[in-house]
Structure formats: structure tokens, C-alpha cells
Scaffold this motif. Structure first.
Motif, PDB file in Angstrom:
ATOM      1  N   ASN A 184       0.831  -1.215   0.000  1.00 43.98           N
ATOM      2  CA  ASN A 184       0.000   0.000   0.000  1.00 43.98           C
ATOM      3  C   ASN A 184       0.861   1.259   0.000  1.00 43.98           C
ATOM      4  O   ASN A 184       0.470   2.284  -0.580  1.00 43.98           O
ATOM      5  CB  ASN A 184      -0.932   0.001   1.212  1.00 43.98           C
ATOM      6  CG  ASN A 184      -2.087  -0.972   1.058  1.00 43.98           C
ATOM      7  OD1 ASN A 184      -2.340  -1.486  -0.032  1.00 43.98           O
ATOM      8  ND2 ASN A 184      -2.793  -1.234   2.145  1.00 43.98           N
TER       9      ASN A 184
ATOM     10  N   MET B 284      -9.580   2.491  -5.005  1.00 47.94           N
ATOM     11  CA  MET B 284      -8.311   2.089  -4.391  1.00 47.94           C
ATOM     12  C   MET B 284      -7.925   0.673  -4.827  1.00 47.94           C
ATOM     13  O   MET B 284      -6.743   0.402  -5.097  1.00 47.94           O
ATOM     14  CB  MET B 284      -8.404   2.172  -2.866  1.00 47.94           C
ATOM     15  CG  MET B 284      -8.577   3.580  -2.333  1.00 47.94           C
ATOM     16  SD  MET B 284      -8.598   3.669  -0.519  1.00 47.94           S
ATOM     17  CE  MET B 284      -6.860   3.469  -0.144  1.00 47.94           C
TER      18      MET B 284
ATOM     19  N   PHE C 122      -4.307  -1.100  -4.225  1.00 47.40           N
ATOM     20  CA  PHE C 122      -4.335  -1.154  -2.757  1.00 47.40           C
ATOM     21  C   PHE C 122      -4.937  -2.491  -2.311  1.00 47.40           C
ATOM     22  O   PHE C 122      -5.806  -3.060  -2.984  1.00 47.40           O
ATOM     23  CB  PHE C 122      -5.159  -0.005  -2.181  1.00 47.40           C
ATOM     24  CG  PHE C 122      -4.472   1.330  -2.241  1.00 47.40           C
ATOM     25  CD1 PHE C 122      -3.714   1.785  -1.168  1.00 47.40           C
ATOM     26  CD2 PHE C 122      -4.591   2.142  -3.360  1.00 47.40           C
ATOM     27  CE1 PHE C 122      -3.091   3.020  -1.214  1.00 47.40           C
ATOM     28  CE2 PHE C 122      -3.978   3.374  -3.425  1.00 47.40           C
ATOM     29  CZ  PHE C 122      -3.218   3.821  -2.350  1.00 47.40           C
TER      30      PHE C 122
END
Length: 315
Positions: free
Chosen positions: A217, A268, A273
Motif C-alpha cells: 500500500n 483504491m 491497494f
């Protein structure tokens, strides 16, 4: 007129004396044993009428004491009156003092004890750990614009899959030390050696997959910074640069996920992510102040709203 002989008169007087003696003994026997059964004494009223209402009752101090009996009462009267009183005894009322039940008293004590405490969200109880109360009072719901702090909240929100906030917050300093104060630039450069060391640290208690997730991340944040200028600009862009201010009255109204969290989660995930589902993203939004979910009667609701109404600050 017939006159009894002296011998016969003596016999009659002797027989009468014996009967009177037996009557007296029997009277004393009944008086003694009735007192043991029902310890009262009977006294004739001075009134001319003789009834139960004219009898006065007094508790006997000694059940074997027969001195208080009325020697003038006949045996039949005493038995009749005693049986009548035994069959319908007067109920004695027992005084029970009114006391506050223990649970109610404890509740009153708790309320008095907490009278000086500020009103908080009702998931904060007197059993809540101090570190969790401090987090609620000082950080949870405060708008965050710093990239490192946003990254820290994102990482800790992902840990909610394995731990609760209290367990995470107690190890927050260990996390900061292990992940270089959550500087995305430094975390993104971690190699296998650093990842293995963090995963093997029993005090941190993070699985290797969780450590790798945080490192991955961080790499995604580096890419976002290149595109949007900062991780803060990227996150607050979804919010039009102002938090969502909710006014929930009850904890059951506070959602675990929201439409906005679902939108952010999808974007995301598209950018690479990991562990950023809608529930985790919503927890991140609550902690970082992107949405204010303090209950309306919590003292922090007004404080966070005041901070949210300030002009957007990009750091």
C-alpha cells in the motif's frame, strides 16, 4: 328434718375437698400448657359486659410464668376464650424498612461518580481502556490532512480484521517504530529482510501477509502522490474537500459502510491497494475525520464539526 350423721358429713367434706383440689390442679395444668402454645395472659375487663372485645392481650415474657393468670376465671371460660383466640389470632404487622435495591443504588452511585465526566459516544463505557478513551477524545473524527498520518490510519484500519481498536492502539508506538513513522517513501523501500523481521516480532503480532500488505500500500501511495500531488489530495478529493457531518443519535444508526466508502474502495482496489474493502475504508474515514460519526450528544461531535467547517488545509 333429716340430719346427716357426723361420719357421713366428714366423708362428704373430704370428697368435696378432693374435687376442689383436682379442679385446681387441672386449671393450673391447662393454664401452663396454653401459655406454651399461645403465650398470652387473659384479664377480665372492668366492664360489666363480658366479650372478646373486652379482653386485653399482653405478650408473656416467660412462657412458664403462670402468675399473671386470672385466678378468678373458671376453667371452662379460660378454655373457651383461649380456643377462640387461637383459632383467629391477630395478625402482627412486621415493619420492613424501605431500602434502595442494591442494583439501583449501584446505578445511582455510578451516575454520581460520572457526573463530572463529559458525555461520550455510548460505545465508550467505564470499562473501556484508557488508551481507547483517549483516542476517542483526541483523534477519532478529527479531520486529518497529513500523508503519514493518513497512511497510519489506513494501516491500522486494515488491522481491524484481526484486532480491535484497543489492541491496536496499545501497540501503536511499536507499529510506528517498525514502519518508519509510516513514511510511505521509506516503507515502500522495505525488502524481504525487513518484512521478515517485523513479522517475526512477537510484540507486534502481525502476520507476514499483513506486513506485506502495508508495504504494498505504501508503494501505491507513492504512485498516487505522483498523480494527485499528495495522498491527502487524493482522499479528500472524494469528499469535495469537506467531511460528511452525520447527526446520529443512537449507535445502532452508525453504519459499518457507506456509499462513499464503496466508491473509494473500488477506486483504491483498481489502483492496487490491498485490504481496502468498504468496511475497512469506512473505519478509516471515521478515524481520519473524513466522516464525523460521533453521536450528536457526544461532547466531541461539536468539536469535530467546528474543525470540519474550517477551510480545507492541504499539507
Amino acid at each position: 328434718m333429716y340430719k346427716a350423721s357426723p361420719n357421713r358429713r366428714a366423708v362428704l367434706e373430704k370428697s368435696k375437698s378432693v374435687r376442689e383440689k383436682e379442679t385446681k390442679q387441672t386449671s393450673n395444668f391447662f393454664a401452663k400448657h396454653f401459655k406454651r402454645i399461645y403465650p398470652i395472659t387473659l384479664q377480665r375487663s372492668t366492664s360489666s359486659s363480658f366479650s372478646l372485645s373486652s379482653i386485653s392481650l399482653s405478650l408473656s415474657q416467660n412462657s412458664t410464668d403462670s402468675s399473671a393468670t386470672d385466678s378468678t376465671s373458671t376453667l371452662e371460660q379460660r378454655i373457651s376464650l383461649a380456643l377462640g383466640l387461637i383459632s383467629s389470632p391477630r395478625r402482627r404487622e412486621t415493619f420492613v424498612p424501605k431500602t434502595i435495591p442494591r442494583q439501583q443504588e449501584q446505578r445511582v452511585y455510578d451516575e454520581d461518580f460520572k457526573s463530572d465526566e463529559p458525555k461520550r459516544c455510548n460505545w465508550i463505557t467505564k470499562k473501556s481502556d484508557e488508551v481507547y478513551v483517549t483516542f476517542h477524545d483526541q483523534q477519532w473524527g478529527v479531520p486529518v490532512y497529513d500523508d503519514n498520518l493518513l497512511f497510519e490510519f489506513l494501516a491500522m484500519s486494515g488491522m481491524l480484521m484481526d484486532y480491535n481498536w484497543t489492541e491496536i492502539l496499545k501497540r501503536k508506538e511499536l507499529f510506528r517504530e517498525a514502519f518508519c513513522e509510516f513514511d510511505p517513501n521509506l516503507v515502500a523501500k522495505m525488502g524481504e529482510k525487513e518484512i521478515t523481521e517485523i513479522a517475526s516480532n512477537k510484540a507486534i503480532m502481525l502476520q507476514e501477509s499483513r506486513v506485506r500488505c502495508i508495504v504494498d500500500n505504501a508503494k501505491c501511495i507513492i504512485k498516487v502522490v505522483k498523480e494527485f500531488g499528495s495522498f491527502s489530495s487524493y482522499m479528500w478529493g472524494f469528499m469535495d474537500y469537506k467531511p460528511i457531518i452525520n447527526k446520529f443519535k443512537y449507535s445502532r444508526n452508525v453504519p459499518l459502510r457507506s456509499p462513499k466508502a464503496e466508491i473509494i474502495s473500488k477506486d483504491m482496489i483498481k489502483r492496487g491497494f490491498r485490504f481496502v474493502g468498504p468496511v475497512i475504508v469506512h473505519s478509516f474515514m471515521q478515524a481520519a475525520g473524513l466522516t464525523i460519526d460521533h453521536l450528536v450528544d457526544c461532547f466531541r461531535h461539536g468539536d469535530c464539526v467546528s474543525l470540519a467547517e474550517r477551510p480545507w488545509r492541504h499539507i
